[in-house]
Design a protein around this motif. Structure first.
Motif, PDB file in Angstrom:
ATOM      1  N   PRO A 182     -42.143 -28.818 -18.272  1.00 11.79           N
ATOM      2  CA  PRO A 182     -41.956 -30.298 -18.401  1.00 11.79           C
ATOM      3  C   PRO A 182     -40.835 -31.113 -17.681  1.00 11.79           C
ATOM      4  O   PRO A 182     -40.036 -30.141 -17.640  1.00 11.79           O
ATOM      5  CB  PRO A 182     -42.313 -30.522 -19.992  1.00 11.79           C
ATOM      6  CG  PRO A 182     -42.677 -29.428 -20.379  1.00 11.79           C
ATOM      7  CD  PRO A 182     -42.360 -28.091 -19.526  1.00 11.79           C
ATOM      8  N   ALA A 183     -40.951 -32.164 -17.195  1.00 11.65           N
ATOM      9  CA  ALA A 183     -39.772 -32.807 -16.775  1.00 11.65           C
ATOM     10  C   ALA A 183     -38.859 -32.951 -17.528  1.00 11.65           C
ATOM     11  O   ALA A 183     -38.874 -33.144 -18.690  1.00 11.65           O
ATOM     12  CB  ALA A 183     -40.334 -34.260 -16.063  1.00 11.65           C
ATOM     13  N   ALA A 216     -47.912 -29.850 -19.562  1.00 14.01           N
ATOM     14  CA  ALA A 216     -48.024 -31.370 -19.879  1.00 14.01           C
ATOM     15  C   ALA A 216     -47.960 -31.246 -21.470  1.00 14.01           C
ATOM     16  O   ALA A 216     -47.275 -32.221 -22.178  1.00 14.01           O
ATOM     17  CB  ALA A 216     -48.750 -32.355 -19.363  1.00 14.01           C
ATOM     18  N   ARG A 219     -46.675 -28.961 -23.291  1.00 10.58           N
ATOM     19  CA  ARG A 219     -45.630 -28.233 -23.838  1.00 10.58           C
ATOM     20  C   ARG A 219     -46.056 -27.126 -24.617  1.00 10.58           C
ATOM     21  O   ARG A 219     -45.424 -26.848 -25.571  1.00 10.58           O
ATOM     22  CB  ARG A 219     -44.666 -29.204 -24.709  1.00 10.58           C
ATOM     23  CG  ARG A 219     -43.969 -30.394 -23.734  1.00 10.58           C
ATOM     24  CD  ARG A 219     -43.151 -31.175 -24.725  1.00 10.58           C
ATOM     25  NE  ARG A 219     -42.785 -32.235 -23.852  1.00 10.58           N
ATOM     26  CZ  ARG A 219     -41.507 -32.082 -23.069  1.00 10.58           C
ATOM     27  NH1 ARG A 219     -40.714 -31.061 -23.291  1.00 10.58           N
ATOM     28  NH2 ARG A 219     -41.042 -33.196 -22.352  1.00 10.58           N
ATOM     29  N   ASP A 249     -45.369 -34.783  -8.591  1.00 13.28           N
ATOM     30  CA  ASP A 249     -45.704 -35.176  -9.655  1.00 13.28           C
ATOM     31  C   ASP A 249     -44.615 -35.092 -10.810  1.00 13.28           C
ATOM     32  O   ASP A 249     -44.007 -34.020 -11.068  1.00 13.28           O
ATOM     33  CB  ASP A 249     -46.827 -34.148 -10.261  1.00 13.28           C
ATOM     34  CG  ASP A 249     -47.509 -34.508 -11.761  1.00 13.28           C
ATOM     35  OD1 ASP A 249     -46.858 -35.283 -12.356  1.00 13.28           O
ATOM     36  OD2 ASP A 249     -48.542 -34.345 -11.781  1.00 13.28           O
ATOM     37  N   ARG A 250     -44.072 -36.397 -10.990  1.00 13.27           N
ATOM     38  CA  ARG A 250     -42.773 -36.476 -11.958  1.00 13.27           C
ATOM     39  C   ARG A 250     -42.979 -35.934 -13.415  1.00 13.27           C
ATOM     40  O   ARG A 250     -41.840 -35.957 -14.060  1.00 13.27           O
ATOM     41  CB  ARG A 250     -42.398 -37.975 -12.078  1.00 13.27           C
ATOM     42  CG  ARG A 250     -42.124 -38.438 -10.308  1.00 13.27           C
ATOM     43  CD  ARG A 250     -41.691 -39.929 -10.433  1.00 13.27           C
ATOM     44  NE  ARG A 250     -41.412 -40.288  -9.162  1.00 13.27           N
ATOM     45  CZ  ARG A 250     -40.779 -41.517  -9.033  1.00 13.27           C
ATOM     46  NH1 ARG A 250     -40.712 -42.329  -9.961  1.00 13.27           N
ATOM     47  NH2 ARG A 250     -40.564 -42.009  -7.610  1.00 13.27           N
ATOM     48  N   ARG A 251     -44.110 -35.391 -13.640  1.00 10.12           N
ATOM     49  CA  ARG A 251     -44.414 -35.121 -15.154  1.00 10.12           C
ATOM     50  C   ARG A 251     -43.615 -33.487 -15.356  1.00 10.12           C
ATOM     51  O   ARG A 251     -43.540 -33.260 -16.252  1.00 10.12           O
ATOM     52  CB  ARG A 251     -45.557 -34.877 -15.422  1.00 10.12           C
ATOM     53  CG  ARG A 251     -46.330 -36.456 -15.462  1.00 10.12           C
ATOM     54  CD  ARG A 251     -47.811 -36.147 -16.036  1.00 10.12           C
ATOM     55  NE  ARG A 251     -48.709 -35.165 -14.889  1.00 10.12           N
ATOM     56  CZ  ARG A 251     -49.824 -34.601 -15.139  1.00 10.12           C
ATOM     57  NH1 ARG A 251     -50.291 -34.635 -16.699  1.00 10.12           N
ATOM     58  NH2 ARG A 251     -50.380 -34.021 -14.213  1.00 10.12           N
ATOM     59  N   PHE A 252     -43.401 -32.872 -14.096  1.00 10.26           N
ATOM     60  CA  PHE A 252     -42.845 -31.627 -14.280  1.00 10.26           C
ATOM     61  C   PHE A 252     -41.619 -31.370 -13.282  1.00 10.26           C
ATOM     62  O   PHE A 252     -41.450 -31.924 -12.350  1.00 10.26           O
ATOM     63  CB  PHE A 252     -44.100 -30.584 -13.643  1.00 10.26           C
ATOM     64  CG  PHE A 252     -45.461 -30.961 -14.161  1.00 10.26           C
ATOM     65  CD1 PHE A 252     -45.726 -30.663 -15.592  1.00 10.26           C
ATOM     66  CD2 PHE A 252     -46.448 -31.634 -13.382  1.00 10.26           C
ATOM     67  CE1 PHE A 252     -47.007 -31.125 -16.104  1.00 10.26           C
ATOM     68  CE2 PHE A 252     -47.806 -31.758 -13.963  1.00 10.26           C
ATOM     69  CZ  PHE A 252     -48.039 -31.469 -15.256  1.00 10.26           C
TER      70      PHE A 252
END
Length: 311
Positions: free
Chosen positions: A172-173, A233, A235, A251-254
């Motif tokens: 996760p980011a 995402a 977690r 992908d800014r989620r990661f």
């Protein structure tokens, strides 16, 4: 000097008999004799010495023989080439594919292939790399794009490298700096999300952990990279997945983290070795070579340089 006459000449030279040459060429003996005599008159010297029980080449015949064979081979090659062109008008091409090819040159190759050879029926078959390798080896499909096995492709297939890839850790980011590599020992401290044992990538990953003396337990095994990321995402754990997957792009989620030591792998295009490829497959390989030397529409390179491997 006609091809048929040269065919008769080669037959007599190899059979050392007008009678046997006539049987081989499915004509009567006088027809062969007349053609050889006409050829001797045209060239101005005898080509055979007629002995009681056989005929042998004269020095002139020996000089003509390699040229005659070359002419017949060239004519046969031309016939085969045009037979192939005819095959391209209504042939078929079965291509096996693994996941994650949407970001490679494969879609562009298939698009250009369709535009050039619209009457070739192209079929795609999705499956795991080991399954596709078996299908290629057994002749069930013409070719496939697979994850190259760690020990190299089997002897029954020829291959061309599509791309060099590596496995990365996806978290996760904000959970870790992307600049600090993750050791394999760190990776196994979290639940691991990665490919199942039916994937060709699975063997690369398991072998890398075993080389470090580590036991790898994949808690969530799926070959669907999008699902791997969806689990990250949530977690649930850390995903070990292909860096080349388009699902990771921007992908800014990661956070995508390199592994240490690196786990490298290849995507390869494979086809059956030991036999002459059919016209549709040869056209696909020729097109690949052509596009590798041509800039893409956006001005960048069309295809990364590949090497061809036959094992």
């Amino acid at each position: 000097m006609e091809l048929r006459t040269l065919e008769y000449f080669v037959a007599v030279a190899e059979e050392r008999s007008f009678t046997k040459a006539a049987a081989r060429c499915h004509v009567v003996q006088p027809a062969i004799s007349q053609q050889i005599q006409a050829l001797e008159r045209e060239l101005g010297e005898p080509l055979f010495e007629r002995l009681p029980r056989q005929v042998v080449l004269t020095s002139g015949g020996a000089a003509l023989l390699p040229h005659a064979r070359a002419c017949l081979a060239a004519a046969a090659s031309a016939v085969l080439e045009f037979a192939d062109r005819s095959g391209l008008l209504g042939g078929s091409f079965a291509l096996g594919t693994v996941g994650g090819l949407e970001g490679t040159v494969v879609p562009r190759l298939l698009g250009e292939y369709h535009r050039r050879y619209p009457r070739v029926a192209v079929s795609l078959a999705g499956a795991s790399s080991p399954s596709l390798l078996t299908k290629v080896r057994d002749g069930e499909i013409d070719a496939a794009v697979v994850a190259g096995p760690p020990d190299g492709e089997p002897a029954a297939v020829a291959s061309r490298v599509l791309l060099e890839d590596r496995i990365v850790a996806v978290l996760p980011a904000g959970s870790r700096s992307a600049n600090r590599p993750m050791t394999l020992d760190e990776a196994v401290r979290s639940p691991v999300i990665s490919y199942g044992p039916d994937s060709g990538v699975h063997a690369f990953i398991r072998r890398a952990f075993a080389a470090q003396g580590l036991r790898l337990d994949i808690a969530y095994a799926t070959n669907d990279v999008a699902l791997q990321l969806a689990l990250v995402a949530e977690r649930i754990g850390v995903a070990l997945t292909s860096r080349a997957s388009p699902a990771l792009a921007a992908d800014r989620r990661f956070t995508v983290v390199p592994l240490e030591p690196a786990i490298r792998l290849r995507k390869v295009f494979v086809w059956r070795a030991g036999t002459r490829p059919g016209a549709p497959l040869r056209a696909f390989l020729d097109l690949w070579t052509e596009l590798s030397d041509r800039p893409s529409r956006d001005g960048g390179p069309a295809v990364h340089a590949e090497r061809t491997v036959s094992r």
